[in-house]
Design a protein around this motif. Structure first.
Motif, PDB file in Angstrom:
ATOM      1  N   ASP A   1      12.004   8.081  -2.455  1.00 53.06           N
ATOM      2  CA  ASP A   1      12.811   7.348  -3.794  1.00 53.06           C
ATOM      3  C   ASP A   1      12.938   8.083  -4.937  1.00 53.06           C
ATOM      4  OD1 ASP A   1      12.868   5.428  -2.154  1.00 53.06           O
ATOM      5  OD2 ASP A   1      10.972   4.110  -2.728  1.00 53.06           O
ATOM      6  N   SER A   2      11.879   9.229  -5.203  1.00 50.97           N
ATOM      7  CA  SER A   2      12.283   9.843  -6.301  1.00 50.97           C
ATOM      8  C   SER A   2      13.265  11.268  -6.365  1.00 50.97           C
ATOM      9  CB  SER A   2      11.130  10.466  -6.991  1.00 50.97           C
ATOM     10  OG  SER A   2      10.266  11.382  -6.045  1.00 50.97           O
ATOM     11  N   GLY A   3      13.729  11.312  -4.965  1.00 49.19           N
ATOM     12  CA  GLY A   3      14.806  12.332  -4.873  1.00 49.19           C
ATOM     13  C   GLY A   3      14.327  13.577  -4.538  1.00 49.19           C
ATOM     14  N   LEU A   4      13.072  13.675  -3.969  1.00 48.99           N
ATOM     15  CA  LEU A   4      12.330  15.012  -3.286  1.00 48.99           C
ATOM     16  C   LEU A   4      12.545  14.763  -1.841  1.00 48.99           C
ATOM     17  CD1 LEU A   4       9.211  15.530  -5.534  1.00 48.99           C
ATOM     18  CD2 LEU A   4      11.365  16.406  -5.922  1.00 48.99           C
ATOM     19  N   SER A   5      12.548  16.052  -1.270  1.00 48.36           N
ATOM     20  CA  SER A   5      12.442  16.176   0.045  1.00 48.36           C
ATOM     21  C   SER A   5      10.981  15.681   0.488  1.00 48.36           C
ATOM     22  CB  SER A   5      12.662  17.491   0.637  1.00 48.36           C
ATOM     23  OG  SER A   5      11.499  18.596   0.160  1.00 48.36           O
TER      24      SER A   5
ATOM     25  N   SER B   1      12.955  12.762  12.063  1.00 49.55           N
ATOM     26  CA  SER B   1      12.025  13.017  11.384  1.00 49.55           C
ATOM     27  C   SER B   1      12.038  12.610  10.036  1.00 49.55           C
ATOM     28  CB  SER B   1      11.796  14.703  11.556  1.00 49.55           C
ATOM     29  OG  SER B   1      10.816  14.880  10.562  1.00 49.55           O
ATOM     30  N   ILE B   2      10.777  12.116   9.597  1.00 51.34           N
ATOM     31  CA  ILE B   2      10.636  11.651   8.200  1.00 51.34           C
ATOM     32  C   ILE B   2      10.762  12.832   7.303  1.00 51.34           C
ATOM     33  CG2 ILE B   2       8.235  12.222   8.320  1.00 51.34           C
ATOM     34  CD1 ILE B   2       7.489   9.988   6.229  1.00 51.34           C
ATOM     35  N   PHE B   3      10.883  14.214   7.796  1.00 46.09           N
ATOM     36  CA  PHE B   3      11.144  15.210   6.894  1.00 46.09           C
ATOM     37  C   PHE B   3      12.667  15.567   6.815  1.00 46.09           C
ATOM     38  CE2 PHE B   3       6.793  15.987   8.415  1.00 46.09           C
ATOM     39  CZ  PHE B   3       6.197  16.777   7.020  1.00 46.09           C
ATOM     40  N   GLU B   4      13.357  14.839   7.406  1.00 42.52           N
ATOM     41  CA  GLU B   4      14.869  14.782   7.219  1.00 42.52           C
ATOM     42  C   GLU B   4      15.231  13.863   5.962  1.00 42.52           C
ATOM     43  OE1 GLU B   4      17.282  15.432  11.164  1.00 42.52           O
ATOM     44  OE2 GLU B   4      15.488  14.569  11.858  1.00 42.52           O
ATOM     45  N   GLY B   5      14.388  13.063   5.594  1.00 43.83           N
ATOM     46  CA  GLY B   5      14.630  12.109   4.497  1.00 43.83           C
ATOM     47  C   GLY B   5      14.304  12.566   3.334  1.00 43.83           C
ATOM     48  N   VAL B   6      14.835  11.655   2.441  1.00 42.06           N
ATOM     49  CA  VAL B   6      14.648  11.789   0.952  1.00 42.06           C
ATOM     50  C   VAL B   6      13.623  10.832   0.176  1.00 42.06           C
ATOM     51  CG1 VAL B   6      15.759  12.033  -1.264  1.00 42.06           C
ATOM     52  CG2 VAL B   6      16.813  12.937   0.763  1.00 42.06           C
TER      53      VAL B   6
ATOM     54  N   VAL C   1       0.883  -1.210   0.139  1.00 43.18           N
ATOM     55  CA  VAL C   1      -0.019  -0.008  -0.015  1.00 43.18           C
ATOM     56  C   VAL C   1       0.892   1.292   0.120  1.00 43.18           C
ATOM     57  CG1 VAL C   1      -1.634  -1.205   1.179  1.00 43.18           C
ATOM     58  CG2 VAL C   1      -0.118  -0.084   2.611  1.00 43.18           C
ATOM     59  N   VAL C   2       2.132   0.991   0.162  1.00 44.18           N
ATOM     60  CA  VAL C   2       2.916   2.388   0.196  1.00 44.18           C
ATOM     61  C   VAL C   2       3.168   2.739  -1.197  1.00 44.18           C
ATOM     62  CG1 VAL C   2       5.377   3.113   0.733  1.00 44.18           C
ATOM     63  CG2 VAL C   2       4.444   1.252   2.156  1.00 44.18           C
ATOM     64  N   THR C   3       2.754   4.238  -1.288  1.00 40.44           N
ATOM     65  CA  THR C   3       3.135   4.975  -2.558  1.00 40.44           C
ATOM     66  C   THR C   3       4.032   5.877  -2.351  1.00 40.44           C
ATOM     67  OG1 THR C   3       1.648   6.820  -1.543  1.00 40.44           O
ATOM     68  CG2 THR C   3       0.478   5.020  -2.887  1.00 40.44           C
ATOM     69  N   VAL C   4       4.858   6.055  -1.426  1.00 41.08           N
ATOM     70  CA  VAL C   4       5.903   6.994  -1.292  1.00 41.08           C
ATOM     71  C   VAL C   4       6.927   6.373  -0.350  1.00 41.08           C
ATOM     72  CG1 VAL C   4       6.928   9.427  -1.044  1.00 41.08           C
ATOM     73  CG2 VAL C   4       4.652   9.129  -1.802  1.00 41.08           C
ATOM     74  N   GLY C   5       8.425   6.036  -0.743  1.00 44.74           N
ATOM     75  CA  GLY C   5       9.299   5.643   0.190  1.00 44.74           C
ATOM     76  C   GLY C   5      10.190   6.765   0.433  1.00 44.74           C
ATOM     77  N   VAL C   6      10.721   6.622   1.865  1.00 40.70           N
ATOM     78  CA  VAL C   6      11.604   7.657   2.367  1.00 40.70           C
ATOM     79  C   VAL C   6      12.673   7.047   2.949  1.00 40.70           C
ATOM     80  CG1 VAL C   6      11.719   9.561   4.021  1.00 40.70           C
ATOM     81  CG2 VAL C   6       9.639   9.241   2.520  1.00 40.70           C
ATOM     82  N   ARG C   7      13.979   7.400   2.882  1.00 41.89           N
ATOM     83  CA  ARG C   7      15.092   6.992   3.185  1.00 41.89           C
ATOM     84  C   ARG C   7      15.761   8.255   3.873  1.00 41.89           C
ATOM     85  NH1 ARG C   7      17.969   2.976  -1.066  1.00 41.89           N
ATOM     86  NH2 ARG C   7      16.028   1.516  -1.434  1.00 41.89           N
ATOM     87  N   LYS C   8      16.044   7.792   5.345  1.00 47.75           N
ATOM     88  CA  LYS C   8      16.642   8.850   6.193  1.00 47.75           C
ATOM     89  C   LYS C   8      18.024   8.519   6.924  1.00 47.75           C
ATOM     90  CE  LYS C   8      13.148   8.400   9.836  1.00 47.75           C
ATOM     91  NZ  LYS C   8      14.022   8.030  10.968  1.00 47.75           N
ATOM     92  N   GLY C   9      18.761   9.224   7.244  1.00 46.53           N
ATOM     93  CA  GLY C   9      20.040   9.394   8.064  1.00 46.53           C
ATOM     94  C   GLY C   9      21.339   8.787   7.294  1.00 46.53           C
ATOM     95  N   GLN C  10      21.136   8.883   5.876  1.00 48.49           N
ATOM     96  CA  GLN C  10      22.409   8.482   5.475  1.00 48.49           C
ATOM     97  C   GLN C  10      23.665   9.418   5.783  1.00 48.49           C
ATOM     98  OE1 GLN C  10      19.330   9.088   3.823  1.00 48.49           O
ATOM     99  NE2 GLN C  10      19.532   8.016   1.950  1.00 48.49           N
ATOM    100  N   GLY C  11      24.328   9.079   6.729  1.00 46.42           N
ATOM    101  CA  GLY C  11      25.763   9.542   7.177  1.00 46.42           C
ATOM    102  C   GLY C  11      25.398  10.670   8.364  1.00 46.42           C
ATOM    103  N   ARG C  12      24.181  10.872   8.844  1.00 48.99           N
ATOM    104  CA  ARG C  12      23.888  11.852   9.800  1.00 48.99           C
ATOM    105  C   ARG C  12      22.730  11.302  10.584  1.00 48.99           C
ATOM    106  NH1 ARG C  12      19.742  15.306   8.017  1.00 48.99           N
ATOM    107  NH2 ARG C  12      18.762  14.983   6.061  1.00 48.99           N
TER     108      ARG C  12
END
Length: 200
Positions: free
Chosen positions: A123-127, A116-121, A101-112
Motif C-alpha cells: 500500500d505504500s508503493g514498495l515491492s 506470488s505475493i512478491f509480484e505485488g505492491v 492485525v494486518v500491518t502490510v497490505g499487498v495488491r497484485k495482478g493489476q493488468g497482468r
C-alpha cells in the motif's frame, strides 16, 4: 530475528460461492483468525495479499476472454474466470479473516497475471522484497489460498529471497487435492518447513 506472517489471497472470490471459490476457503479464513488470537505476539509483521485485477481486458491473458472481450472457457491452469476485480466485493478479504492485525497490505495482478505475493505492491508503493528488507524480516510463515498456486509461488519466492520459510498445511486450501499435495511436496523439497499450525 524478525518474523512475518504472509496471508495469501483470503478473498471472497477464492472462497465458497466466489467466482473461483475453493473448498475449505472460508474455514481457512476463520482458522487463520483463531490462530492469530491464540498467538497475538508471534509476528512482528503481518502481510496480507489480494488479487486486484483490472475490470477491463484480460489482465495479460489471466482472464479467459475472447477477442471480443466476452467470457471464454478457462483452462484453470493459466486462464481463469473473471475474479477479484479491483473494488468489487469479490476482491474484498473474506469476512471471517480478522484484518485488524494486518500491518502490510499487498495488491497484485493489476493488468497482468500474478501468483506470488512478491509480484505485488504494498500500500505504500514498495515491492514486497523492499518492504521485507526495510523491516528486517528474515523468517516468514505462509498461510492462505490457494495451496497449489499463490501459496506455492509465494513460498518459493520467499525461499529465493533467502528467508527461512514455513507453510502451515492446516491453514491453506487448494484448487485441487492432488496438485495441492504435490505443491506441499515441492515446497518441502525446496527447503520449506511444512507443518501444522497446531504444532506451533
Amino acid at each position: 530475528m524478525t518474523r512475518a506472517l504472509f496471508i495469501i489471497d483470503v478473498q471472497n472470490d477464492f472462497t465458497e460461492g466466489g467466482a473461483l471459490g475453493v473448498e475449505g476457503g472460508a474455514a481457512v479464513a476463520a482458522a487463520i483468525s483463531r490462530y492469530l488470537v491464540r498467538h497475538p505476539h508471534r509476528y512482528d509483521q503481518v502481510f496480507a495479499s489480494r488479487d486486484w485485477h483490472d475490470a477491463e481486458g484480460d489482465n495479460g491473458g489471466h482472464f479467459a476472454r475472447g477477442h471480443s472481450g466476452e467470457p471464454d472457457a478457462p483452462d484453470f491452469v493459466t486462464t481463469w474466470p473473471v475474479h477479484c476485480v479491483a473494488g468489487t466485493t469479490g476482491a474484498d478479504y473474506h469476512p471471517a479473516l480478522d484484518t485488524s492485525v494486518v500491518t502490510v497490505g499487498v495488491r497484485k495482478g493489476q493488468g497482468r497475471p500474478a501468483y506470488s505475493i512478491f509480484e505485488g505492491v504494498t500500500d505504500s508503493g514498495l515491492s514486497v522484497a523492499q518492504k521485507l528488507d526495510e523491516l528486517g524480516v528474515d523468517e516468514v510463515d505462509v498461510v492462505g489460498i490457494a495451496t497449489d498456486y499463490c501459496v506455492l509461488a509465494s513460498a518459493l519466492d520467499a525461499v529465493a529471497e533467502g528467508l527461512t520459510v514455513r507453510v502451515f498445511d492446516d491453514l491453506v486450501a487448494g484448487v485441487d487435492p492432488s496438485s495441492s499435495a504435490l505443491a506441499l511436496e515441492r515446497l518441502a523439497a525446496a527447503g520449506v518447513r511444512v507443518e501444522g499450525a497446531s504444532q506451533n
